[in-house]
Design an enzyme around this catalytic site. Structure first.
Site, PDB file in Angstrom:
ATOM      1  N   TRP A   1       5.121   1.081  -5.483  1.00 30.25           N
ATOM      2  CA  TRP A   1       6.228   0.253  -5.018  1.00 30.25           C
ATOM      3  C   TRP A   1       6.774  -0.531  -6.217  1.00 30.25           C
ATOM      4  CZ3 TRP A   1       7.914   0.137   0.095  1.00 30.25           C
ATOM      5  CH2 TRP A   1       7.075   0.760   1.034  1.00 30.25           C
TER       6      TRP A   1
ATOM      7  N   THR B   1      -0.772   0.164  -2.266  1.00 29.61           N
ATOM      8  CA  THR B   1      -0.270  -0.131  -0.929  1.00 29.61           C
ATOM      9  C   THR B   1       0.254  -1.547  -0.782  1.00 29.61           C
ATOM     10  OG1 THR B   1      -2.412  -0.880  -0.072  1.00 29.61           O
ATOM     11  CG2 THR B   1      -1.969   1.483   0.029  1.00 29.61           C
ATOM     12  N   VAL B   2       1.175  -1.697   0.144  1.00 28.08           N
ATOM     13  CA  VAL B   2       1.587  -2.996   0.666  1.00 28.08           C
ATOM     14  C   VAL B   2       1.131  -3.046   2.119  1.00 28.08           C
ATOM     15  CG1 VAL B   2       3.535  -3.390  -0.858  1.00 28.08           C
ATOM     16  CG2 VAL B   2       3.912  -2.101   1.251  1.00 28.08           C
TER      17      VAL B   2
ATOM     18  N   TYR C   1       2.445   8.533  12.798  1.00 25.37           N
ATOM     19  CA  TYR C   1       2.252   9.233  11.524  1.00 25.37           C
ATOM     20  C   TYR C   1       1.549  10.570  11.723  1.00 25.37           C
ATOM     21  CZ  TYR C   1       3.730   5.093   8.930  1.00 25.37           C
ATOM     22  OH  TYR C   1       4.474   4.058   8.421  1.00 25.37           O
TER      23      TYR C   1
ATOM     24  N   CYS D   1       7.843  -1.439   5.498  1.00 21.43           N
ATOM     25  CA  CYS D   1       6.507  -0.983   5.887  1.00 21.43           C
ATOM     26  C   CYS D   1       6.009  -1.719   7.125  1.00 21.43           C
ATOM     27  CB  CYS D   1       5.556  -1.214   4.715  1.00 21.43           C
ATOM     28  SG  CYS D   1       3.807  -1.039   5.126  1.00 21.43           S
TER      29      CYS D   1
END
Length: 345
Positions: free
Chosen positions: A86, A120-121, A184, A53
């Site tokens: 994740w 999220t990370v 993105y 990421c």
């Protein structure tokens, strides 16, 4: 992409629409004065990241540059995830050895049982409670620089110097909007019109950077700052992923003169290339984004040996670490696996 979208199902593309990133993160800050209830403490917090990421990769770079490895432990998720979360599939038994979790989702639910947004990370977890503290990635690296100074290594660089903050913030805003998130907007565009507009904006910004970096070694000032960290993680993924997978294909990064030399300069600087895992990067994007790449085939290319070629950027002057010094080698447990980085031809 650092986010697991639990609301939209397995897809990332919404037909007929442009991509809009949800920027609502857990806004708590870990600070020296503990004003949000989370004081800076040695060993209390665990950074959960994924090398795949770009947003998490920023935290890995800054943590290493500042020498915070002993003060803030690191848990690494694997490069792929399902619709829920994740996972810690890189660890023995698929369990984080400190938190005892199989999924990062468990840390979010430990604090917010009905957490409604994507898991999220990067995320920082409070080890005693095993609950997430924050996933506000733009703030995490700034706080590493400004709030964790007590635990910085000797010779740690100033990545967010007060005299340059206004300029850094201005550059960061454009880089995030047009480049970090711009790739993105291309890759997850839901219409030709949305893609065309995103593509034009992206390459307009890359041309701006090419001109800016022609006669200056770093984005702001004469040493590495937060601005360089934020740009680098997108550049490191450009030819390997964004050029093909996200259709950002006017030209490759390697076909820019100044921008490509700048990227190689950073890659060959301790803290940057040694936190970059090209294998995991490609696995993440090509396997997880099934609506963009339904076969989930991961390409063998491109050749990555060119990241190690001479860049000659030192001729522009500047000092990578300012008044500071380079970080030492990575901790043995945090070394990128053999064959996952750039390998000399």
């Amino acid at each position: 992409m650092g986010e697991v979208d639990q609301q939209a199902g397995p897809g990332y593309v919404t037909g007929g629409k442009e991509f809009n990133r949800d920027m609502n993160y857990i806004a708590d800050r870990i600070t020296a004065d503990g004003r949000d209830g989370w004081p800076v403490e040695d060993g209390r917090y665990r950074l959960i990241a994924a090398r795949a990421c770009p947003w998490a990769n920023r935290t890995l770079i800054v943590r290493r540059l500042l020498g915070l490895e002993d003060a803030i432990s690191l848990g690494l998720c694997g490069p792929t995830h399902d619709q829920r979360s994740w996972t810690f599939d890189l660890d023995p038994g698929g369990v984080d050895p400190v938190l005892g979790y199989e999924r990062l989702q468990q840390a979010y639910f430990a604090r917010y049982p009905d957490y409604p947004r994507g898991i999220t990370v990067p995320a920082i977890v409070d080890v005693p409670s095993k609950a997430v503290v924050t996933n506000d990635f733009p703030s995490i690296t700034i706080d590493f620089s400004l709030e964790w100074t007590k635990f910085h290594r000797d010779g740690a660089p100033e990545l967010y110097p007060e005299a340059l903050r206004d300029e850094i913030d201005t550059v960061n805003k454009r880089v995030f909007t047009e480049i970090n998130n711009g790739v993105y907007r291309c890759g997850f565009a839901g219409s030709q019109r949305a893609y065309d507009a995103a593509y034009d904006r992206l390459f307009t910004a890359l041309d701006w950077l090419e001109e800016r970096l022609t006669d200056r070694r770093y984005l702001v000032g004469d040493s590495i700052t937060e601005a360089d960290v934020r740009l680098f993680t997108t550049l490191a993924r450009f030819d390997a992923v964004y050029h093909g997978h996200f259709k950002c294909n006017r030209n490759k990064l390697a076909e820019f003169d100044a921008l490509w030399a700048y990227a190689r300069d950073l890659f060959q600087t301790p803290g940057f290339g040694d936190t970059t895992d090209f294998v995991q990067i490609k696995q993440h994007y090509y396997i997880v984004h099934t609506d963009v790449n339904p076969t989930q085939i991961v390409p063998k290319g491109p050749d990555l040996s060119n990241w190690l070629t001479p860049h000659h950027r030192e001729q522009l002057g500047g000092r990578p670490f300012g008044e500071g010094t380079p970080p030492g080698p990575p901790k043995p447990a945090e070394v990128v696996p053999d064959g996952h980085g750039a390998v000399a031809a």
